[in-house]
Design a protein around this motif. Structure first.
Motif, PDB file in Angstrom:
ATOM      1  N   VAL A  68       0.690  -1.471  -0.061  1.00  0.00           N
ATOM      2  CA  VAL A  68       0.201   0.399   0.075  1.00  0.00           C
ATOM      3  C   VAL A  68       1.175   1.307  -0.016  1.00  0.00           C
ATOM      4  O   VAL A  68       1.754   1.409   0.688  1.00  0.00           O
ATOM      5  CB  VAL A  68      -0.893  -0.200   0.651  1.00  0.00           C
ATOM      6  N   ILE A  69       0.597   1.939  -1.165  1.00  0.00           N
ATOM      7  CA  ILE A  69       0.989   3.666  -1.098  1.00  0.00           C
ATOM      8  C   ILE A  69       0.198   4.438  -0.379  1.00  0.00           C
ATOM      9  O   ILE A  69      -1.213   4.597  -1.411  1.00  0.00           O
ATOM     10  CB  ILE A  69       1.896   3.471  -2.454  1.00  0.00           C
ATOM     11  N   MET A  70       0.432   5.083   0.660  1.00  0.00           N
ATOM     12  CA  MET A  70      -0.619   5.742   1.002  1.00  0.00           C
ATOM     13  C   MET A  70      -0.964   7.367   0.821  1.00  0.00           C
ATOM     14  O   MET A  70       0.712   8.358   0.248  1.00  0.00           O
ATOM     15  CB  MET A  70      -0.322   6.943   2.566  1.00  0.00           C
ATOM     16  N   LEU A  71      -1.709   8.201   0.643  1.00  0.00           N
ATOM     17  CA  LEU A  71      -1.900   9.250  -0.487  1.00  0.00           C
ATOM     18  C   LEU A  71      -2.725   9.857   0.352  1.00  0.00           C
ATOM     19  O   LEU A  71      -3.335   9.903   0.853  1.00  0.00           O
ATOM     20  CB  LEU A  71      -2.951   9.294  -1.890  1.00  0.00           C
ATOM     21  N   SER A  72      -1.858  11.354   0.827  1.00  0.00           N
ATOM     22  CA  SER A  72      -2.601  12.462   1.561  1.00  0.00           C
ATOM     23  C   SER A  72      -2.697  13.743   1.214  1.00  0.00           C
ATOM     24  O   SER A  72      -0.804  13.949   0.972  1.00  0.00           O
ATOM     25  CB  SER A  72      -3.065  11.976   2.843  1.00  0.00           C
ATOM     26  N   ALA A  73      -2.897  14.981   1.911  1.00  0.00           N
ATOM     27  CA  ALA A  73      -2.739  16.260   1.326  1.00  0.00           C
ATOM     28  C   ALA A  73      -2.161  16.327   2.995  1.00  0.00           C
ATOM     29  O   ALA A  73      -1.921  17.908   2.921  1.00  0.00           O
ATOM     30  CB  ALA A  73      -3.874  16.984   1.763  1.00  0.00           C
ATOM     31  N   ARG A  74      -1.942  15.786   4.037  1.00  0.00           N
ATOM     32  CA  ARG A  74      -2.030  15.977   5.273  1.00  0.00           C
ATOM     33  C   ARG A  74      -0.741  15.159   5.064  1.00  0.00           C
ATOM     34  O   ARG A  74      -0.099  13.790   5.190  1.00  0.00           O
ATOM     35  CB  ARG A  74      -2.601  15.323   6.317  1.00  0.00           C
ATOM     36  N   GLY A  75       0.724  16.562   5.481  1.00  0.00           N
ATOM     37  CA  GLY A  75       1.996  15.703   5.481  1.00  0.00           C
ATOM     38  C   GLY A  75       2.438  15.422   6.524  1.00  0.00           C
ATOM     39  O   GLY A  75       4.428  14.980   6.864  1.00  0.00           O
ATOM     40  N   GLU A  76       2.035  16.260   8.230  1.00  0.00           N
ATOM     41  CA  GLU A  76       2.366  15.509   8.977  1.00  0.00           C
ATOM     42  C   GLU A  76       3.673  14.640   9.668  1.00  0.00           C
ATOM     43  O   GLU A  76       2.214  13.638   8.730  1.00  0.00           O
ATOM     44  CB  GLU A  76       1.286  15.931  10.380  1.00  0.00           C
ATOM     45  N   GLU A  77       4.459  14.376  10.486  1.00  0.00           N
ATOM     46  CA  GLU A  77       4.578  13.816  10.963  1.00  0.00           C
ATOM     47  C   GLU A  77       3.813  12.327  11.384  1.00  0.00           C
ATOM     48  O   GLU A  77       4.061  11.253  11.082  1.00  0.00           O
ATOM     49  CB  GLU A  77       6.519  14.031  11.832  1.00  0.00           C
ATOM     50  N   TYR A  78       3.145  12.600  12.396  1.00  0.00           N
ATOM     51  CA  TYR A  78       1.934  11.914  13.458  1.00  0.00           C
ATOM     52  C   TYR A  78       1.259  10.901  12.192  1.00  0.00           C
ATOM     53  O   TYR A  78       1.661   9.904  12.493  1.00  0.00           O
ATOM     54  CB  TYR A  78       1.369  13.143  13.156  1.00  0.00           C
ATOM     55  N   ASP A  79       0.632  11.640  10.980  1.00  0.00           N
ATOM     56  CA  ASP A  79       0.429  10.718  10.176  1.00  0.00           C
ATOM     57  C   ASP A  79       1.223   9.554   8.873  1.00  0.00           C
ATOM     58  O   ASP A  79       0.809   8.938   8.984  1.00  0.00           O
ATOM     59  CB  ASP A  79      -0.535  12.153   8.644  1.00  0.00           C
ATOM     60  N   LYS A  80       2.558  10.637   9.302  1.00  0.00           N
ATOM     61  CA  LYS A  80       2.635   9.172   8.380  1.00  0.00           C
ATOM     62  C   LYS A  80       3.734   8.224   9.322  1.00  0.00           C
ATOM     63  O   LYS A  80       3.133   7.024   8.927  1.00  0.00           O
ATOM     64  CB  LYS A  80       4.747   9.668   8.069  1.00  0.00           C
ATOM     65  N   LEU A  81       3.708   9.100  10.811  1.00  0.00           N
ATOM     66  CA  LEU A  81       4.078   7.184  11.379  1.00  0.00           C
ATOM     67  C   LEU A  81       2.895   6.680  11.680  1.00  0.00           C
ATOM     68  O   LEU A  81       3.065   5.243  11.454  1.00  0.00           O
ATOM     69  CB  LEU A  81       4.347   7.760  12.328  1.00  0.00           C
ATOM     70  N   PHE A  82       2.198   7.121  12.073  1.00  0.00           N
ATOM     71  CA  PHE A  82       0.571   5.720  11.844  1.00  0.00           C
ATOM     72  C   PHE A  82       0.407   4.925  10.253  1.00  0.00           C
ATOM     73  O   PHE A  82       0.612   4.288  10.390  1.00  0.00           O
ATOM     74  CB  PHE A  82      -0.429   6.709  12.269  1.00  0.00           C
ATOM     75  N   GLY A  83       0.578   5.807   9.295  1.00  0.00           N
ATOM     76  CA  GLY A  83       0.222   5.082   8.170  1.00  0.00           C
ATOM     77  C   GLY A  83       1.888   3.560   7.999  1.00  0.00           C
ATOM     78  O   GLY A  83       1.183   2.989   7.590  1.00  0.00           O
ATOM     79  N   PHE A  84       2.636   3.846   8.359  1.00  0.00           N
ATOM     80  CA  PHE A  84       3.787   2.964   8.758  1.00  0.00           C
ATOM     81  C   PHE A  84       3.458   2.863   9.664  1.00  0.00           C
ATOM     82  O   PHE A  84       4.073   0.289   9.368  1.00  0.00           O
ATOM     83  CB  PHE A  84       5.221   3.609   8.916  1.00  0.00           C
ATOM     84  N   GLU A  85       3.214   2.416  10.211  1.00  0.00           N
ATOM     85  CA  GLU A  85       2.663   1.307  11.763  1.00  0.00           C
ATOM     86  C   GLU A  85       1.291   0.579  11.164  1.00  0.00           C
ATOM     87  O   GLU A  85       1.005  -0.035  11.870  1.00  0.00           O
ATOM     88  CB  GLU A  85       1.654   1.882  12.855  1.00  0.00           C
ATOM     89  N   ILE A  86       0.728   1.231  10.731  1.00  0.00           N
ATOM     90  CA  ILE A  86      -0.789  -0.277  10.176  1.00  0.00           C
ATOM     91  C   ILE A  86      -0.085  -0.663   9.106  1.00  0.00           C
ATOM     92  O   ILE A  86      -0.861  -1.435   8.360  1.00  0.00           O
ATOM     93  CB  ILE A  86      -1.622   0.734   9.972  1.00  0.00           C
ATOM     94  N   GLY A  87       1.491  -0.543   8.628  1.00  0.00           N
ATOM     95  CA  GLY A  87       1.915  -1.328   7.189  1.00  0.00           C
ATOM     96  C   GLY A  87       1.492  -0.645   6.201  1.00  0.00           C
ATOM     97  O   GLY A  87       2.014  -1.394   4.918  1.00  0.00           O
ATOM     98  N   ALA A  88       1.694   0.439   6.088  1.00  0.00           N
ATOM     99  CA  ALA A  88       1.907   1.507   4.312  1.00  0.00           C
ATOM    100  C   ALA A  88       3.467   1.091   3.978  1.00  0.00           C
ATOM    101  O   ALA A  88       4.074   1.175   4.908  1.00  0.00           O
ATOM    102  CB  ALA A  88       1.277   2.435   4.343  1.00  0.00           C
ATOM    103  N   ASP A  89       3.430   0.830   2.550  1.00  0.00           N
ATOM    104  CA  ASP A  89       4.368   0.290   2.172  1.00  0.00           C
ATOM    105  C   ASP A  89       5.879   1.853   2.297  1.00  0.00           C
ATOM    106  O   ASP A  89       6.364   1.873   1.891  1.00  0.00           O
ATOM    107  CB  ASP A  89       4.797  -0.394   1.339  1.00  0.00           C
ATOM    108  N   ASP A  90       4.309   3.022   1.371  1.00  0.00           N
ATOM    109  CA  ASP A  90       5.265   4.217   1.082  1.00  0.00           C
ATOM    110  C   ASP A  90       3.998   5.370   1.922  1.00  0.00           C
ATOM    111  O   ASP A  90       3.120   4.461   2.002  1.00  0.00           O
ATOM    112  CB  ASP A  90       5.544   4.368  -0.024  1.00  0.00           C
TER     113      ASP A  90
END
Length: 223
Positions: free
Chosen positions: A74-96
């Motif tokens: 999974v590659i997450m797409l988002s208008a939000r670039g905060e570190e928390y969002d990226k961390l959470f995305g990686f925590e749930i298994g996003a690949d990029d």
């Protein structure tokens, strides 16, 4: 290459679909997370482009549900670039993670990079089971146990840990880790390595001590 594009903005889906098909891939669309989960139950895809802010079911929740039934990159797409969002995305298994606005060419490059890493990971997996004190690492089964209790690692954390084990005792620069674990064409930076290793250390609990920080250089797996 079968790509599922999940975004509530039709224009974004259309642009990404055009680029996927231009490169000979098959593009499928979902307008919200709920629709994406249903499609994944009934079909197989090579990779998913998942928007975060969507009606009915957001992207994070959709990835969690999909992970229960299938292990699709999974590659997450988002208008939000905060570190928390990226961390959470990686925590749930996003690949990029790609922050909007983005270049469709960049998204395609990331798709190819993730798929390439996934293929390499499957080809390089070792059948060995190794143990360091109370830390047991099952390479073939992709399982890690901390004092007999299974550690819940993200796919990327598994890759990093297995890479460390294969290169035990060797000093590894952040650049080397980016190239070998993420791929030479990864569009991130050194902070990506530090963020993932921070999460990995947390999951290894007292055995985080095996991942040694080399100031100004990188890391080393030392026992």
């Amino acid at each position: 290459m079968k790509v599922l594009i999940v975004d509530d903005e039709e224009m974004i889906r259309d642009v990404l679909k055009e680029y996927v098909e231009f490169e000979g891939g098959e593009a499928y669309e979902a307008a919200d997370g709920m629709e994406a989960v249903k499609m994944c139950r009934d079909n197989d895809y090579d990779i998913i482009l998942m928007d975060i802010m969507m009606p009915k079911l957001d992207g994070f929740s959709a990835v969690k549900e999909i992970r229960k039934i299938k292990n699709i990159p999974v590659i997450m797409l988002s208008a939000r670039g905060e570190e928390y969002d990226k961390l959470f995305g990686f925590e749930i298994g996003a690949d990029d993670y790609v922050t909007k606005p983005f270049s469709p060419k960049e998204v395609m490059a990331r798709i190819h990079a993730v798929l390439k890493r996934n293929e390499q990971k499957q080809a390089e997996e070792s059948p060995d089971v190794v143990q360091f004190e109370g830390l047991t690492i099952d390479m073939a089964g992709r399982n890690v146990y901390v004092d007999g209790e299974k550690a819940e690692l993200t796919p990327k954390e598994y890759e990093i840990l297995f890479y460390f084990v294969k290169n035990k005792g060797i000093a590894l620069t952040r650049e080397k880790l980016l190239m070998d674990v993420w791929g030479f064409d990864f569009y991130g930076d050194d902070r990506t390595v530090d963020t993932h290793i921070k999460m990995l250390r947390s999951n290894l609990k007292q055995y985080r001590k095996f991942i040694v920080t080399l100031r100004g250089l990188g890391y080393k797996f030392e026992v």
